[in-house]
Design an enzyme around this catalytic site. Sequence first.
Site, PDB file in Angstrom:
ATOM      1  N   HIS A  15       9.018 -30.774 -63.244  1.00  0.00           N
ATOM      2  CA  HIS A  15       7.834 -29.959 -62.963  1.00  0.00           C
ATOM      3  C   HIS A  15       8.301 -28.676 -62.294  1.00  0.00           C
ATOM      4  O   HIS A  15       8.857 -28.712 -61.196  1.00  0.00           O
ATOM      5  CB  HIS A  15       6.866 -30.713 -62.054  1.00  0.00           C
ATOM      6  CG  HIS A  15       6.373 -31.965 -62.687  1.00  0.00           C
ATOM      7  ND1 HIS A  15       5.242 -31.991 -63.479  1.00  0.00           N
ATOM      8  CD2 HIS A  15       6.893 -33.214 -62.710  1.00  0.00           C
ATOM      9  CE1 HIS A  15       5.078 -33.224 -63.942  1.00  0.00           C
ATOM     10  NE2 HIS A  15       6.064 -33.985 -63.496  1.00  0.00           N
ATOM     11  N   ASN A  41       1.746 -29.884 -67.213  1.00  0.00           N
ATOM     12  CA  ASN A  41       0.537 -30.152 -66.402  1.00  0.00           C
ATOM     13  C   ASN A  41       0.368 -29.089 -65.316  1.00  0.00           C
ATOM     14  O   ASN A  41       0.378 -29.368 -64.126  1.00  0.00           O
ATOM     15  CB  ASN A  41       0.550 -31.562 -65.801  1.00  0.00           C
ATOM     16  CG  ASN A  41       1.749 -31.838 -64.927  1.00  0.00           C
ATOM     17  OD1 ASN A  41       2.803 -31.246 -65.108  1.00  0.00           O
ATOM     18  ND2 ASN A  41       1.591 -32.721 -63.959  1.00  0.00           N
ATOM     19  N   HIS A 145       3.308 -40.387 -70.084  1.00  0.00           N
ATOM     20  CA  HIS A 145       3.175 -40.909 -68.724  1.00  0.00           C
ATOM     21  C   HIS A 145       2.405 -42.219 -68.887  1.00  0.00           C
ATOM     22  O   HIS A 145       1.180 -42.225 -68.966  1.00  0.00           O
ATOM     23  CB  HIS A 145       2.403 -39.918 -67.841  1.00  0.00           C
ATOM     24  CG  HIS A 145       2.235 -40.388 -66.426  1.00  0.00           C
ATOM     25  ND1 HIS A 145       2.714 -39.703 -65.337  1.00  0.00           N
ATOM     26  CD2 HIS A 145       1.645 -41.508 -65.920  1.00  0.00           C
ATOM     27  CE1 HIS A 145       2.432 -40.365 -64.226  1.00  0.00           C
ATOM     28  NE2 HIS A 145       1.777 -41.467 -64.553  1.00  0.00           N
ATOM     29  N   HIS A 179       9.775 -41.478 -66.899  1.00  0.00           N
ATOM     30  CA  HIS A 179      10.055 -41.998 -65.547  1.00  0.00           C
ATOM     31  C   HIS A 179       9.839 -43.502 -65.449  1.00  0.00           C
ATOM     32  O   HIS A 179       8.993 -43.974 -64.695  1.00  0.00           O
ATOM     33  CB  HIS A 179       9.253 -41.253 -64.469  1.00  0.00           C
ATOM     34  CG  HIS A 179       7.851 -40.850 -64.863  1.00  0.00           C
ATOM     35  ND1 HIS A 179       6.938 -41.748 -65.333  1.00  0.00           N
ATOM     36  CD2 HIS A 179       7.244 -39.641 -64.871  1.00  0.00           C
ATOM     37  CE1 HIS A 179       5.809 -41.107 -65.603  1.00  0.00           C
ATOM     38  NE2 HIS A 179       5.974 -39.827 -65.331  1.00  0.00           N
ATOM     39  N   ASP A 251      11.998 -35.803 -62.946  1.00  0.00           N
ATOM     40  CA  ASP A 251      10.603 -35.761 -62.480  1.00  0.00           C
ATOM     41  C   ASP A 251      10.515 -35.055 -61.120  1.00  0.00           C
ATOM     42  O   ASP A 251       9.651 -35.373 -60.300  1.00  0.00           O
ATOM     43  CB  ASP A 251       9.980 -37.157 -62.402  1.00  0.00           C
ATOM     44  CG  ASP A 251       8.450 -37.097 -62.393  1.00  0.00           C
ATOM     45  OD1 ASP A 251       7.891 -36.016 -62.652  1.00  0.00           O
ATOM     46  OD2 ASP A 251       7.821 -38.132 -62.114  1.00  0.00           O
ATOM     47  N   HIS A 255       5.865 -30.016 -54.033  1.00  0.00           N
ATOM     48  CA  HIS A 255       4.599 -29.770 -53.329  1.00  0.00           C
ATOM     49  C   HIS A 255       4.998 -29.220 -51.959  1.00  0.00           C
ATOM     50  O   HIS A 255       6.059 -29.573 -51.443  1.00  0.00           O
ATOM     51  CB  HIS A 255       3.824 -31.073 -53.097  1.00  0.00           C
ATOM     52  CG  HIS A 255       3.308 -31.716 -54.348  1.00  0.00           C
ATOM     53  ND1 HIS A 255       2.165 -31.291 -54.983  1.00  0.00           N
ATOM     54  CD2 HIS A 255       3.772 -32.765 -55.068  1.00  0.00           C
ATOM     55  CE1 HIS A 255       1.944 -32.060 -56.042  1.00  0.00           C
ATOM     56  NE2 HIS A 255       2.908 -32.955 -56.120  1.00  0.00           N
TER      57      HIS A 255
HETATM   58 ZN   LIG Z   1       6.267 -35.946 -64.040  1.00  0.00          ZN
END
Ligand SMILES: [Zn+2]
Length: 351
Positions: A15, A41, A145, A179, A251, A255
């Site tokens: 990400h 995403n 996912h 994942h 993955d 944040h």
């Molecule tokens: Zn992910």
Amino acid sequence: MDTIILQNPIDMHIHLRQDSMLEAVLPYSARHFSALLAMPNLNPPLMDIEAILAYKKEIMRITQIDSEKNGLKGDHFVPLIALYIHDNLTIEMLKQAHLAGVKILKLYPKGATTNAENGVSDVLCPHLLTLLEKAQKLNMILSIHGESAGFSMDREKEFLEVFSELAKTFPKLTIIIEHLSDRHSLECIHKYENLYATITLHHMLLTLDDVIGGKLNPFMFCKPVVKTPADRDAILQAALSGDSKISFGSDSAPHTIQAKLEGAAGIFSAPILLEALCTLFAKHNKLENLPQFLSLNAQKIYDIKLPFTKQITLKKDSFSFGESIESKLGNIAVFMGKSSLDYRVHEIEIL
Ligand SMILES: [Zn+2]
């Protein structure tokens, strides 16, 4: 071993986010990896080819600025970007994406994780099956996912029914369990020829006790949630063995520290991946299998052809990255940033 030479590391699940977060995190991956698969995403998600191409342009712009600063000349980094599957995706949009070179589709069940609100409400609905039929014809790849809406520890196991159904219905479509976090999924990928998986660093190392066993640790919270010691051990062994059905996918999901404290799911590991993987494989005397896990399997499964060789030399040396990086939105905690790792990146060459 005092020196480890890695060629063309590939991260098949990452990400990178957008805007100032993208600027803050991308350079760590672009320097150390030859290719990666960026997740779609975003907010809004990458739901058509125009959005993907604009994102790719931004990734290349930031990479170029960083490469000049670091003396990395020429072609040395290929960002692959997955197309977000949503209820309004049409065959025409799929064809356009394929024509423009996008070959990986990402399926999120609605609401399964960060920015998955536009995901698919019914994975086996007729519209989606028609799209997947076309994807199979176009030789595209389906990354999923895979979590049900059930009890959090059982979500991946419960979703294996869907993986089995899809693998049987579309035997020529390459399908990836993203994942992989549950040991039962390992049996499943070996049952179907067209089913594969990616494994993260943190699922090789953590169990639920690292999240809730002592004081609550939100920095170890991710989706799919880390599971039992038996799951962790099976995943670690599968990765260490260089199993040809498994590629590395970090993955890594940044944040801000504030967002993590408020419960956001995701572990940011991008800055320490090569050092940590070398340390882990060396500790288990499995360095000979690291090239399969970190590069060769992905090249084969996803049919990735790189026009260059990025060679990373790591030397044995105590290395500690530091606990966070800065971004305009706030600091981002780095997974294992405080750990002392056994290898340090010494040289990056483009051959
Ligand atoms: Zn992910």
